[in-house]
Design an enzyme around this catalytic site. Structure first.
Site, mmCIF file in Angstrom:
data_model
loop_
_atom_site.group_PDB
_atom_site.id
_atom_site.type_symbol
_atom_site.label_atom_id
_atom_site.label_comp_id
_atom_site.label_asym_id
_atom_site.label_seq_id
_atom_site.Cartn_x
_atom_site.Cartn_y
_atom_site.Cartn_z
ATOM 1 N N LYS A 1 -1.258 -9.484 2.802
ATOM 2 C CA LYS A 1 -0.547 -9.038 4.008
ATOM 3 C C LYS A 1 -1.446 -8.085 4.787
ATOM 4 C CE LYS A 1 3.212 -6.128 3.828
ATOM 5 N NZ LYS A 1 2.759 -4.905 4.540
ATOM 6 N N GLU B 1 -1.581 -5.637 8.517
ATOM 7 C CA GLU B 1 -0.781 -5.015 9.570
ATOM 8 C C GLU B 1 -1.435 -5.235 10.931
ATOM 9 O OE1 GLU B 1 -0.048 -0.883 8.757
ATOM 10 O OE2 GLU B 1 0.897 -1.298 6.825
ATOM 11 N N ASP C 1 0.839 -1.204 0.000
ATOM 12 C CA ASP C 1 0.000 0.000 0.000
ATOM 13 C C ASP C 1 0.875 1.254 0.000
ATOM 14 O OD1 ASP C 1 0.888 -0.199 2.590
ATOM 15 O OD2 ASP C 1 -1.091 -0.153 3.524
ATOM 16 N N SER C 2 2.204 1.059 -0.030
ATOM 17 C CA SER C 2 3.125 2.184 -0.271
ATOM 18 C C SER C 2 2.883 2.764 -1.663
ATOM 19 C CB SER C 2 4.577 1.738 -0.125
ATOM 20 O OG SER C 2 4.823 0.556 -0.865
ATOM 21 N N ASP D 1 -1.001 -6.091 -0.119
ATOM 22 C CA ASP D 1 -1.479 -5.479 1.130
ATOM 23 C C ASP D 1 -2.988 -5.304 1.110
ATOM 24 O OD1 ASP D 1 0.610 -5.002 2.921
ATOM 25 O OD2 ASP D 1 1.270 -3.219 1.841
ATOM 26 N N GLU E 1 8.993 -4.234 10.614
ATOM 27 C CA GLU E 1 9.430 -2.930 10.102
ATOM 28 C C GLU E 1 9.973 -2.055 11.222
ATOM 29 O OE1 GLU E 1 6.662 -1.064 7.421
ATOM 30 O OE2 GLU E 1 7.800 0.814 7.366
HETATM 31 O O1 KIV Z 1 3.574 -1.112 1.663
HETATM 32 C C1 KIV Z 1 4.757 -1.457 1.723
HETATM 33 O O2 KIV Z 1 5.569 -1.145 0.836
HETATM 34 C C2 KIV Z 1 5.188 -2.261 2.862
HETATM 35 C C3 KIV Z 1 6.656 -2.494 3.016
HETATM 36 C C4 KIV Z 1 7.321 -1.277 3.530
HETATM 37 C C5 KIV Z 1 6.945 -3.680 3.846
HETATM 38 O O3 KIV Z 1 4.386 -2.681 3.631
#
Ligand code: KIV
Length: 272
Positions: free
Chosen positions: A121, A123, A52-53, A91, A190
Site C-alpha cells: 500500500k 499513500e 506503518d501505524s 505499507d 481515510e
Molecule cells: O498504517 C495504518 O494503520 C493505515 C490504516 C490507518 C489504514 O494505513
C-alpha cells in the site's frame, strides 16, 4: 459465519473484486505480530494490513514517519507466518517510494521477497503515479490510500477530516479513478466526508475500504490496538472499541504482581 468466510478459503485480489460486485462487505484490520495475526485470521478477517501505524502503536513514535523498511519487513514476515486465509498488505514506509519510481519498485520487491506478503500500500495519487505504475508492472498488487495520508502530516499540519472543500474533493475523486485505471486492486479512504466516500465507491469498480469515511463504502479498516481498546488517548469519532483491553491487561498485571509478592503464585498445582 460471514458469507465471505464461507465462500473464500483464501482471500485474493480477485475475491475482493467479487465481494464488491456481490455487495459483500470487506473487513480489514491491522496486525504487526505472529500471535495477534493468527487470532484475527482464524476469526475471519479478510485483509490484514501491516500498517506503518506500527510506528505509533508498537514503537511509540508520534508519527508514522520514522519506521524503516527493515522494520516493516520484520513485522510483515511475522504476520505472514501466522496466516492461512487473509490477504496480507504491507505499507511502504515514508521515504521508500517518493524519491523515484525505481526506488519504489526496489522497496516493494524487498517487502514481497523478504516477508512473503501479498500486496503493498502507498499513500497518494497523481504525484506518485509513476511509482505505482512501475510496481504494478512488476506484478505486485497495489492498494492505494487517499484522503488523510498520515505520512504527509507535516504538510497537512493536523489530523482533521480531509476533502471537505470542493477542490480537494474533486482531486480525490480524480485520483481514485486514476488509481483504478492504472490497476490498483483497492483503495483506502481515510477520514473524509461520508458523502464523498460514497461517491468514490460508486464511481470505481475496485473495492473502497474506509476508515472514518462512513458506511457507504465496500469495507472498513481499523487499527487493531485501537478497536481492542489497548490504546486509551486516541478517540476519534469513527473509532468503535470492541474491548477495553487496556484496563483488562492492567488489572490482570496488577493481580499477578500482588500474587507474586504475597506468595499466592505459584500454588502447589503450578509447580513440579
Ligand atoms: O498504517 C495504518 O494503520 C493505515 C490504516 C490507518 C489504514 O494505513
Amino acid at each position: 459465519m460471514s458469507s465471505a468466510k464461507k465462500n473464500y478459503s483464501r482471500i485474493t485480489t480477485n475475491a475482493l473484486h467479487k465481494m464488491k460486485q456481490q455487495g459483500d462487505k470487506i473487513a480489514m484490520l491491522t496486525a504487526y505480530d505472529f500471535t495477534l495475526a493468527g487470532i484475527i485470521d482464524k476469526a475471519g478477517i479478510d485483509i490484514i494490513l501491516v500498517g506503518d501505524s506500527a510506528s505509533n502503536v508498537i514503537a511509540g513514535h508520534e508519527t508514522t514517519l520514522p519506521i524503516t523498511l527493515d522494520q516493516m519487513i520484520y513485522h510483515a514476515a511475522s504476520v505472514v507466518r501466522a496466516i492461512e486465509r487473509a490477504l496480507v498488505v504491507v505499507d511502504l514506509p515514508f521515504g521508500t517510494y517518493q524519491a523515484d519510481s525505481k526506488e519504489a519498485l526496489r522497496s516493494a520487491i524487498r517487502i514481497m521477497k523478504e516477508s512473503g506478503a501479498h500486496a503493498v500500500k502507498l499513500e497518494g495519487g497523481e504525484k506518485i503515479k509513476d511509482s505505482i505504475e512501475r510496481i504494478l508492472k512488476a506484478g505486485i498488487p497495489v492498494m492505494g490510500h487517499l484522503g488523510l495520508t498520515p505520512q504527509s502530516i507535516y504538510k497537512f499540519g493536523t489530523y482533521t477530516v480531509r476533502a471537505r472543500e470542493d477542490e480537494e474533493a474533486q482531486t480525490l475523486l480524480k485520483d481514485a479513478k486514476m488509481l483504478e485505471e492504472i490497476g490498483c486492486f483497492a483503495i483506502v479512504l481515510e477520514k473524509i466526508p461520508a458523502k464523498l466516500a460514497q461517491k468514490v465507491a460508486q464511481s470505481v469498480s475496485i473495492p473502497i475500504i474506509g476508515i472514518g469515511a462512513g458506511d457507504a463504502v465496500d469495507g472498513q479498516v481499523l487499527v487493531m490496538h485501537d478497536m481492542l481498546g489497548m490504546t486509551k488517548e486516541f478517540s476519534p469519532r469513527f473509532l468503535r472499541r470492541y474491548l477495553n483491553l487496556h484496563d483488562q491487561i492492567s488489572n490482570a498485571v496488577n493481580q499477578y504482581t500482588k500474587d507474586v509478592k504475597s506468595g499466592h503464585f505459584p500454588n502447589a498445582d503450578e509447580q513440579y
